[in-house]
Each structure stands twice: as C-alpha cells, then as structure tokens.
Design a protein around this motif. Sequence first.
Motif, PDB file in Angstrom:
ATOM      1  N   CYS A 268       0.848  -1.197   0.000  1.00  0.00           N
ATOM      2  CA  CYS A 268       0.000   0.000   0.000  1.00  0.00           C
ATOM      3  C   CYS A 268       0.881   1.243   0.000  1.00  0.00           C
ATOM      4  N   GLN A 269       0.282   2.361  -0.372  1.00  0.00           N
ATOM      5  CA  GLN A 269       0.980   3.645  -0.360  1.00  0.00           C
ATOM      6  C   GLN A 269      -0.038   4.769  -0.515  1.00  0.00           C
ATOM      7  N   TYR A 270       0.382   5.979  -0.136  1.00  0.00           N
ATOM      8  CA  TYR A 270      -0.318   7.193  -0.531  1.00  0.00           C
ATOM      9  C   TYR A 270       0.306   7.653  -1.839  1.00  0.00           C
ATOM     10  N   TYR A 271      -0.538   8.138  -2.749  1.00  0.00           N
ATOM     11  CA  TYR A 271      -0.019   8.482  -4.076  1.00  0.00           C
ATOM     12  C   TYR A 271      -0.749   9.692  -4.631  1.00  0.00           C
ATOM     13  N   ASP A 272      -0.037  10.792  -4.822  1.00  0.00           N
ATOM     14  CA  ASP A 272      -0.563  11.974  -5.506  1.00  0.00           C
ATOM     15  C   ASP A 272      -1.882  12.469  -4.916  1.00  0.00           C
ATOM     16  N   GLY A 273      -2.045  12.340  -3.603  1.00  0.00           N
ATOM     17  CA  GLY A 273      -3.262  12.798  -2.950  1.00  0.00           C
ATOM     18  C   GLY A 273      -4.224  11.693  -2.594  1.00  0.00           C
ATOM     19  N   GLY A 274      -4.080  10.509  -3.190  1.00  0.00           N
ATOM     20  CA  GLY A 274      -5.006   9.416  -2.956  1.00  0.00           C
ATOM     21  C   GLY A 274      -4.380   8.261  -2.199  1.00  0.00           C
ATOM     22  N   SER A 276      -3.628   3.989  -2.364  1.00  0.00           N
ATOM     23  CA  SER A 276      -3.493   2.878  -3.302  1.00  0.00           C
ATOM     24  C   SER A 276      -3.175   1.597  -2.541  1.00  0.00           C
ATOM     25  N   TRP A 277      -3.962   0.565  -2.793  1.00  0.00           N
ATOM     26  CA  TRP A 277      -3.760  -0.767  -2.186  1.00  0.00           C
ATOM     27  C   TRP A 277      -3.695  -1.775  -3.328  1.00  0.00           C
TER      28      TRP A 277
END
Length: 320
Positions: A268-274, A276-277
């Motif tokens: 998982c990660q945070y990406y560009d404001g959103g 992601s899993w």
Amino acid sequence: MRMRKILAGAFALLVGATVLAAWPSVAERGGTRWAVDDDTRADYGVCRGTDDDCYHEWQTAFRTDGVDRVLVYSATGVSRHAHLGPRLAAGMNPALGDANVAQKAMLRWGAENDLTVDWTEDVAQLDSPAKLLRYDAVVFLSNSRDILDDAAQTTLMQYVRAGGGFVAVHNTLGAEYHWPYFQGLLGGANFYDHGPSRNGVVEKASRRDVSVAELPKRFTMKDEFYNLVPFPTGVRVLARVDPETLEGGGKGFNGHPGHPVEHPVTWCQYYDGGRSWVTSLGHEVALWQDTPGDEQARLFKSHVVNGLLSTMGKKPFCRA
C-alpha cells in the motif's frame, strides 16, 4: 533610467537568492514529497510513500453524498483471466453471467458491508472526473494491457488527486505498461512473468494493517505469484510469499529467476493525494466463490474486503 534598471536587476537577484536559499537542499529532499536522486526509486513526479502528508482530504462528492460507493472496472486488453468470465456489454452495470465470478464476488462482498457497488468494462464510463468522483474507491480488477484512453487517464488522475481510493487486484499489475503515472500508482511495479499456479506459504509483513489483521501469521495459498519488474518501491509491504515454499521454485515462464530474498504480494501507499492498495493475489477462480469450508477463499476475501475498506477510509489505511 539606467539607475532604475540597475536597482531592479539587483532586486531580482536578491529575490532569486532568497528563493534559492528557502528551497530545500538535496539532503533535505529525502521525504515523501521529493524526488530521490538515484535509480532505485522513482517518484513519478508526485508525492508518494507511506506518509499521509501525501493525502488530500478535499470535500469531493464521495465525501459529502452520504453513500459508500465503489466502482469495479474489469476491462481487459489481450489476456483475460478465467475468474472474469466473458467480456461484459457496454454501459454501466451490464448483465453478469455465472462465469463472471470475480465481479459477482465484489458485488456480494460489497452488499455484505453496506457498500453500493457499480461495475463496468466500458471506458466511456470513465471519461470525466464528475463520474468517478461519486466513488469512495475504484477497484481495477485483473485488467490487462491498454484499458484506458486519454479521457479515462485524465479522469483517473483527477480522481486520485482529489483523495480517491485505488485498489488493484492480480493482473492489473500487467496493465497500462506505457503510462508512468499508472505504474507509479501500482507502487512502481509491473508484472513480468510467473510460474504455474501452485501452493506457497504467504506470511504477514505488517502487524496492524486491517487487510492482514484477520490472517494467520503464515498460511498456504495457491496462486501464480507474479515476478515483478520493476520491483515495488516506496511502499509498505503488507504480505509476502516465502520463496522457499513455492512448489517448483520461483522461476517464471519467461525466464525471470524469481525473488529469492523478498517476494511481496500485497502493498500500500499514498499516491498523488489518494490511497493505493495493490495485491497480486487472486488468480484461482475458487478464491472468488465463497465455498463453505474453503479456508484459502475465506482468507482471500478478508484480505481484499479489508484492503478495500481501508482504501475508502472506512478503516485505518496502510499501517505498519
């Protein structure tokens, strides 16, 4: 006149020097908001990583409409997994047949958790941000190759930047190879190859994340266990397969030797404001069928459902 020009030039130099002095040094750019100055981790020009400073809590439609809504997008290019069944008709929420087991599972699991679930394989349903901003999360389900046109790419970017949730399951790691933004959304990873579907022991790599909280520390799963090139970077690995337990070893059909030290399957990660899993698990049709007594299917369901709920913000996201 000349003196004014000289003074103006001096002022411009002073302002420029002040800006440069305030700009972070290379050493200070090690956080999630800055590019890494080597080839081991690309930042894709966005804020990404495990720090929620990269998240945008904008007051978009999915936060204000009072409905927990999910879109399942299962369009495919060249290859198509058996769990998807036949291609779906155009439009939103087309008829599903008995063979569309993964899509029907997402509907069933959504209903069990009071989620409104829509589904489509029609890229025209993703042609404007207003359409996607209704959804608390978008599930990309075993997509392959090129499945987004220019309008849909722009829409997905706008959706993610508004704080949207992105879930990628199994063969979506083999989609949109030529779009760097999507590769970054996948954690900087892509499917390269796999061996035959076989048993391996999956182990938790996180103690607290909800998507693995209900899983045993180690459990057997039958899957394709993708070899990944590029390898995921800047993410939190949530589950991995023990390479030594893979029946027949980790070598893939296209010659990849496997990942003998670290073989992640979910991250998982945070990406560009959103948010992601991503999971590479989910190949076997049986995993989507909720067959009573099938322990692998029960664990897989818990994994995906809780990953989805965390990506929506209904449960804590991406915990160590």
